[in-house]
Write a protein that holds these residues in place. Sequence first.
Motif, short mmCIF file in Angstrom:
data_model
loop_
_atom_site.label_atom_id
_atom_site.label_comp_id
_atom_site.label_asym_id
_atom_site.label_seq_id
_atom_site.Cartn_x
_atom_site.Cartn_y
_atom_site.Cartn_z
N ASN A 1 -5.17 -10.07 5.67
CA ASN A 1 -5.16 -9.48 7.01
C ASN A 1 -3.94 -8.57 7.13
N VAL A 2 -3.77 -7.96 8.27
CA VAL A 2 -2.72 -6.97 8.47
C VAL A 2 -1.32 -7.57 8.24
N ASP A 3 -1.15 -8.86 8.48
CA ASP A 3 0.16 -9.49 8.28
C ASP A 3 0.57 -9.55 6.81
N ASP A 4 -0.41 -9.41 5.92
CA ASP A 4 -0.16 -9.48 4.48
C ASP A 4 0.11 -8.12 3.85
N ILE A 5 0.17 -7.07 4.66
CA ILE A 5 0.26 -5.70 4.15
C ILE A 5 1.61 -5.09 4.49
N ILE A 6 2.15 -4.33 3.54
CA ILE A 6 3.32 -3.49 3.82
C ILE A 6 3.00 -2.09 3.27
N VAL A 7 3.18 -1.09 4.09
CA VAL A 7 2.86 0.29 3.72
C VAL A 7 4.15 1.01 3.33
N VAL A 8 4.10 1.75 2.24
CA VAL A 8 5.26 2.50 1.74
C VAL A 8 4.89 3.98 1.75
N VAL B 1 0.86 -1.18 0.00
CA VAL B 1 0.00 0.00 0.00
C VAL B 1 0.90 1.23 0.00
N GLY B 2 0.91 1.95 -1.11
CA GLY B 2 1.69 3.18 -1.22
C GLY B 2 0.82 4.36 -0.86
N LEU B 3 1.33 5.24 -0.01
CA LEU B 3 0.53 6.39 0.41
C LEU B 3 0.81 7.61 -0.44
N GLY B 4 -0.24 8.41 -0.63
CA GLY B 4 -0.12 9.64 -1.40
C GLY B 4 -1.47 10.32 -1.48
N ASN B 5 -1.52 11.35 -2.31
CA ASN B 5 -2.76 12.08 -2.56
C ASN B 5 -3.11 11.92 -4.04
N PRO B 6 -4.39 11.65 -4.34
CA PRO B 6 -4.77 11.48 -5.74
C PRO B 6 -4.81 12.80 -6.50
N GLY B 7 -4.71 12.71 -7.81
CA GLY B 7 -4.87 13.86 -8.68
C GLY B 7 -3.55 14.46 -9.15
N PRO B 8 -3.62 15.16 -10.29
CA PRO B 8 -2.40 15.71 -10.91
C PRO B 8 -1.71 16.78 -10.06
N ARG B 9 -2.45 17.49 -9.23
CA ARG B 9 -1.86 18.54 -8.39
C ARG B 9 -0.76 17.98 -7.47
N TYR B 10 -0.91 16.72 -7.04
CA TYR B 10 -0.01 16.13 -6.08
C TYR B 10 0.95 15.09 -6.67
N ALA B 11 0.83 14.82 -7.95
CA ALA B 11 1.49 13.68 -8.59
C ALA B 11 2.98 13.55 -8.25
N PHE B 12 3.74 14.63 -8.32
CA PHE B 12 5.19 14.53 -8.13
C PHE B 12 5.67 15.22 -6.85
N THR B 13 4.77 15.31 -5.87
CA THR B 13 5.15 15.93 -4.61
C THR B 13 5.85 14.92 -3.71
N ARG B 14 6.57 15.43 -2.73
CA ARG B 14 7.30 14.59 -1.78
C ARG B 14 6.36 13.65 -1.01
N HIS B 15 5.17 14.15 -0.72
CA HIS B 15 4.20 13.36 0.05
C HIS B 15 3.69 12.16 -0.76
N ASN B 16 3.91 12.16 -2.06
CA ASN B 16 3.40 11.10 -2.93
C ASN B 16 4.44 10.02 -3.23
N VAL B 17 5.47 9.94 -2.43
CA VAL B 17 6.52 8.95 -2.66
C VAL B 17 5.95 7.53 -2.71
N GLY B 18 4.96 7.22 -1.90
CA GLY B 18 4.36 5.89 -1.92
C GLY B 18 3.73 5.58 -3.27
N PHE B 19 2.96 6.52 -3.81
CA PHE B 19 2.36 6.36 -5.13
C PHE B 19 3.44 6.24 -6.20
#
Length: 186
Positions: free
Chosen positions: A77-84, A4-22
């Motif tokens: 379940n939670v054991d099968d998930i890794i968050v980036v 599971v990669g974290l970020g914000n959807p949409g073109p406004r956020y595509a290449f921001t630092r917060h979108n490293v997971g995406f």
Amino acid sequence: MVAVGLGNPGPRYAFTRHNVGFLFLDYLKSKGWKSEKFFEWNRAELDGHEIVLVKPLTYMNLSGVAMPYIMRFFQVNVDDIIVVYDDVSLKLGKIRVRKKGSDGGHNGMKSIIQALGTQEIKRIRIGIGEKPEGTSLVDFVLGEFSKEELEVLQKVFELSRDALVTILNEGIDKAMSVYNSLEVRV
């Protein structure tokens, strides 16, 4: 395994630092994303392992909202998930692999921990560097990477991919012992 990669959807956020997971998930598989109500997903093959890639579309601070839907959809379940996700306490060029821990001040991870009711969530934190003096944290994480930073980030994504493969093949403890001390030279 579901990454599971974290970020914000949409073109406004595509290449921001917060979108490293995406961005990391796009590095693993850039085309063919499928849409569900609260997330986009894809599949990738890493060293003979099929892995599911998921981008929550609930915006960073509400990342946990999507988690029950993701877990039910993929029957994991939670054991099968890794968050980036991004980490301002790590310099650009470093990653940290962890099998559990607090949110460390990261609102996306805080939301996921609250939604799942546990801190025992595997993760890969990707360093984006400390915010410059006189810049707000929000402006920094929602700012875009420079061309030079993007070049470093590609090498960091290679390192992160290798860490993920090590988790799949040898377990998270091995990945922590190998990758937490490495650094991509800036």
